[in-house]
Motif scaffolding. Structure first.
Motif, mmCIF file in Angstrom:
data_model
loop_
_atom_site.group_PDB
_atom_site.id
_atom_site.type_symbol
_atom_site.label_atom_id
_atom_site.label_comp_id
_atom_site.label_asym_id
_atom_site.label_seq_id
_atom_site.Cartn_x
_atom_site.Cartn_y
_atom_site.Cartn_z
ATOM 1 N N VAL A 127 31.670 21.963 59.244
ATOM 2 C CA VAL A 127 30.571 22.140 60.185
ATOM 3 C C VAL A 127 30.942 23.195 61.227
ATOM 4 C CG1 VAL A 127 31.400 20.246 61.652
ATOM 5 C CG2 VAL A 127 29.004 20.942 61.777
ATOM 6 N N ALA A 128 29.951 23.955 61.625
ATOM 7 C CA ALA A 128 30.119 24.945 62.694
ATOM 8 C C ALA A 128 29.126 24.628 63.801
ATOM 9 C CB ALA A 128 29.875 26.360 62.168
ATOM 10 N N PHE A 129 29.625 24.530 65.021
ATOM 11 C CA PHE A 129 28.764 24.311 66.180
ATOM 12 C C PHE A 129 28.452 25.666 66.821
ATOM 13 C CE2 PHE A 129 30.733 20.167 65.684
ATOM 14 C CZ PHE A 129 29.664 19.314 65.889
ATOM 15 N N VAL A 130 27.162 25.985 66.862
ATOM 16 C CA VAL A 130 26.697 27.256 67.425
ATOM 17 C C VAL A 130 25.846 26.948 68.649
ATOM 18 C CG1 VAL A 130 25.414 29.380 66.998
ATOM 19 C CG2 VAL A 130 26.709 28.306 65.141
ATOM 20 N N ILE A 131 26.149 27.599 69.755
ATOM 21 C CA ILE A 131 25.424 27.376 71.010
ATOM 22 C C ILE A 131 24.611 28.629 71.328
ATOM 23 C CG2 ILE A 131 25.659 26.898 73.475
ATOM 24 C CD1 ILE A 131 28.367 25.592 72.795
ATOM 25 N N ALA A 132 23.309 28.470 71.479
ATOM 26 C CA ALA A 132 22.430 29.590 71.827
ATOM 27 C C ALA A 132 21.712 29.280 73.138
ATOM 28 C CB ALA A 132 21.411 29.846 70.717
ATOM 29 N N ASP A 180 21.740 30.255 61.297
ATOM 30 C CA ASP A 180 21.788 30.474 59.850
ATOM 31 C C ASP A 180 22.713 31.642 59.506
ATOM 32 O OD1 ASP A 180 19.909 28.494 59.890
ATOM 33 O OD2 ASP A 180 18.210 29.789 59.400
ATOM 34 N N ASP A 181 22.637 32.701 60.301
ATOM 35 C CA ASP A 181 23.510 33.859 60.065
ATOM 36 C C ASP A 181 24.977 33.482 60.200
ATOM 37 O OD1 ASP A 181 21.398 35.496 59.564
ATOM 38 O OD2 ASP A 181 21.709 36.853 61.267
ATOM 39 N N VAL A 182 25.282 32.654 61.210
ATOM 40 C CA VAL A 182 26.665 32.228 61.411
ATOM 41 C C VAL A 182 27.129 31.403 60.221
ATOM 42 C CG1 VAL A 182 28.234 30.876 62.857
ATOM 43 C CG2 VAL A 182 26.436 32.246 63.925
ATOM 44 N N CYS A 183 26.315 30.444 59.804
ATOM 45 C CA CYS A 183 26.678 29.560 58.701
ATOM 46 C C CYS A 183 26.873 30.333 57.400
ATOM 47 C CB CYS A 183 25.606 28.490 58.530
ATOM 48 S SG CYS A 183 26.037 27.166 57.376
ATOM 49 N N GLU A 184 25.958 31.237 57.100
ATOM 50 C CA GLU A 184 26.029 32.005 55.859
ATOM 51 C C GLU A 184 27.226 32.944 55.863
ATOM 52 O OE1 GLU A 184 23.172 34.817 53.050
ATOM 53 O OE2 GLU A 184 22.674 34.539 55.176
ATOM 54 N N THR A 185 27.427 33.654 56.951
ATOM 55 C CA THR A 185 28.525 34.621 57.015
ATOM 56 C C THR A 185 29.876 33.917 57.017
ATOM 57 O OG1 THR A 185 27.084 36.065 58.334
ATOM 58 C CG2 THR A 185 29.419 36.604 58.280
ATOM 59 N N ALA A 215 23.066 26.730 55.463
ATOM 60 C CA ALA A 215 22.025 27.600 56.015
ATOM 61 C C ALA A 215 22.247 29.060 55.617
ATOM 62 C CB ALA A 215 22.012 27.485 57.540
ATOM 63 N N VAL A 216 21.159 29.743 55.325
ATOM 64 C CA VAL A 216 21.183 31.176 55.034
ATOM 65 C C VAL A 216 20.017 31.826 55.770
ATOM 66 C CG1 VAL A 216 22.267 30.912 52.763
ATOM 67 C CG2 VAL A 216 19.768 30.862 52.949
ATOM 68 N N ARG A 217 20.111 33.123 55.981
ATOM 69 C CA ARG A 217 19.026 33.825 56.667
ATOM 70 C C ARG A 217 17.711 33.647 55.898
ATOM 71 N NH1 ARG A 217 19.448 40.033 58.756
ATOM 72 N NH2 ARG A 217 20.940 39.012 60.172
ATOM 73 N N GLY A 218 16.660 33.332 56.628
ATOM 74 C CA GLY A 218 15.346 33.127 56.014
ATOM 75 C C GLY A 218 15.070 31.690 55.638
ATOM 76 N N ASN A 219 15.935 30.766 56.052
ATOM 77 C CA ASN A 219 15.719 29.353 55.771
ATOM 78 C C ASN A 219 14.358 28.874 56.280
ATOM 79 O OD1 ASN A 219 17.890 28.420 54.337
ATOM 80 N ND2 ASN A 219 18.614 27.031 55.908
ATOM 81 N N SER A 222 11.567 23.509 57.416
ATOM 82 C CA SER A 222 11.555 22.169 56.830
ATOM 83 C C SER A 222 12.920 21.751 56.306
ATOM 84 C CB SER A 222 10.528 22.103 55.695
ATOM 85 O OG SER A 222 10.853 23.037 54.673
ATOM 86 N N LEU A 223 13.881 22.679 56.272
ATOM 87 C CA LEU A 223 15.224 22.375 55.790
ATOM 88 C C LEU A 223 16.165 21.975 56.923
ATOM 89 C CD1 LEU A 223 15.667 25.242 53.159
ATOM 90 C CD2 LEU A 223 14.964 22.866 52.774
ATOM 91 N N ARG A 224 15.617 21.798 58.113
ATOM 92 C CA ARG A 224 16.442 21.424 59.263
ATOM 93 C C ARG A 224 16.100 20.010 59.728
ATOM 94 N NH1 ARG A 224 17.822 26.643 60.439
ATOM 95 N NH2 ARG A 224 16.165 28.195 60.463
ATOM 96 N N ASN A 225 17.074 19.379 60.384
ATOM 97 C CA ASN A 225 16.834 18.142 61.138
ATOM 98 C C ASN A 225 16.993 18.454 62.616
ATOM 99 O OD1 ASN A 225 18.040 16.938 58.368
ATOM 100 N ND2 ASN A 225 16.672 15.455 59.328
ATOM 101 N N CYS A 226 16.109 17.924 63.425
ATOM 102 C CA CYS A 226 16.088 18.235 64.856
ATOM 103 C C CYS A 226 16.315 16.984 65.694
ATOM 104 C CB CYS A 226 14.750 18.876 65.236
ATOM 105 S SG CYS A 226 14.558 19.182 67.004
ATOM 106 N N ILE A 227 17.120 17.137 66.733
ATOM 107 C CA ILE A 227 17.281 16.114 67.769
ATOM 108 C C ILE A 227 16.907 16.781 69.084
ATOM 109 C CG2 ILE A 227 18.855 14.512 68.910
ATOM 110 C CD1 ILE A 227 20.594 14.611 66.389
#
Length: 284
Positions: A127-132, A180-185, A215-219, A222-227
């Motif tokens: 898992v990668a935690f990305v903060i935006a 998605d970019d972070v996860c894919e790369t 995750a990949v760019r263009g996901n 509906s492929l995400r879960n949100c909290i």
């Protein structure tokens, strides 16, 4: 004239609302009363202050140095540091607000940074935690560190899995899909994107999470879960961590997120054989 004969001006002018007692249960603007056909001056000033705070949450830039300093003071986060600082294709705040598409993608320099980290890594991260920063820098400044601290502790204490967690990523001018970019790369199994949500008049610092498997760019969304609404006045940190841990564990097991992964993290709390109330349990 004696003081006993003087009626306070507020009592003379303000007509109290019978719903005012409900204000103890919510920050919503209910039961504010009226003065003639308008609202009381005190309530108007409160509204203007809330509106100003919401505007600030959008426009005040995220202090990444201060955020990194917060992380450095948490011993449990040391293995995930130093944080990898990235940037979206939106060059500044105005472009970020006017061009949502640019906030969803990493710029070339950031992609190169992630590629270098991937090439230096011998194993795939779970898992990668990305903060935006998103639409509220206040949300990240206030809640990213305490949530992540508790989240990492929960993963470290997991008796069923030895989680391989990537270094923390911080993306400036980033939106949800930038993870998605972070996860894919990085070629991580999944990403948890922590982002400042659109501020409201009673919640200028609400933080949200988006969990996406492979995750990949263009996901599709509906492929995400949100909290959502993570803050002390909303979904408290332990509850948010509980939900996130459940979703991460299940997504690793069934290898997907989104509409195919339902949040059943509260099932154990619903299950109570001593209760005569009707409710759904894990066995139903």
């Amino acid at each position: 004239m004696s003081k006993s004969n003087v009626t306070p001006i507020k009592k003379q002018l303000v007509h109290e609302d019978p719903w005012a007692t409900l204000k103890q249960f919510t920050n919503a603007r209910i039961g504010i009363g009226r003065v003639g056909t308008s609202i009381p001056t005190e309530e108007l000033l409160r509204f203007q202050l809330s509106h100003a705070r919401a505007m600030d949450a959008v426009h005040v830039p995220l202090d990444v140095d201060a955020l990194c300093e917060q992380f450095s003071q948490a011993p449990i986060l040391q293995p995930l540091l130093p944080a990898v600082r990235l940037h979206s294709e939106a060059r500044d705040r105005m472009e970020y607000l006017q061009r949502p598409d640019l906030g969803r993608k990493l710029d070339e320099a950031s992609i190169y940074k992630v590629q270098q980290l991937r090439d230096d890594t011998r194993s795939q991260y779970d898992v990668a935690f990305v903060i935006a920063d998103g639409l509220s820098s206040y949300a990240i400044s206030n809640h990213a560190k305490p949530f992540l601290e508790l989240m990492v502790k929960t993963l470290n204490d997991d008796p069923k899995r030895d989680w391989n967690i990537a270094p923390v990523f911080i993306v400036e001018q980033g939106r949800v899909a930038v993870g998605d970019d972070v996860c894919e790369t990085l070629n991580a199994k999944e990403v948890v994107l922590m982002v400042g949500e659109r501020p409201g008049l009673s919640s200028p610092d609400s933080m949200g999470l988006y969990i996406t498997w492979q995750a990949v760019r263009g996901n599709e969304e509906s492929l995400r879960n949100c909290i959502s609404n993570i803050r002390p006045e909303g979904l408290k940190y332990p509850n948010a961590v509980h939900k996130c841990f459940y979703l991460l564990s299940e997504s690793q097991r069934i290898e997907l997120t989104g509409v195919g992964l339902k949040d059943r993290s509260d099932d154990v709390q619903l299950e109570d054989t001593s209760s005569k109330q009707f409710c759904l349990t894990a066995s139903n």
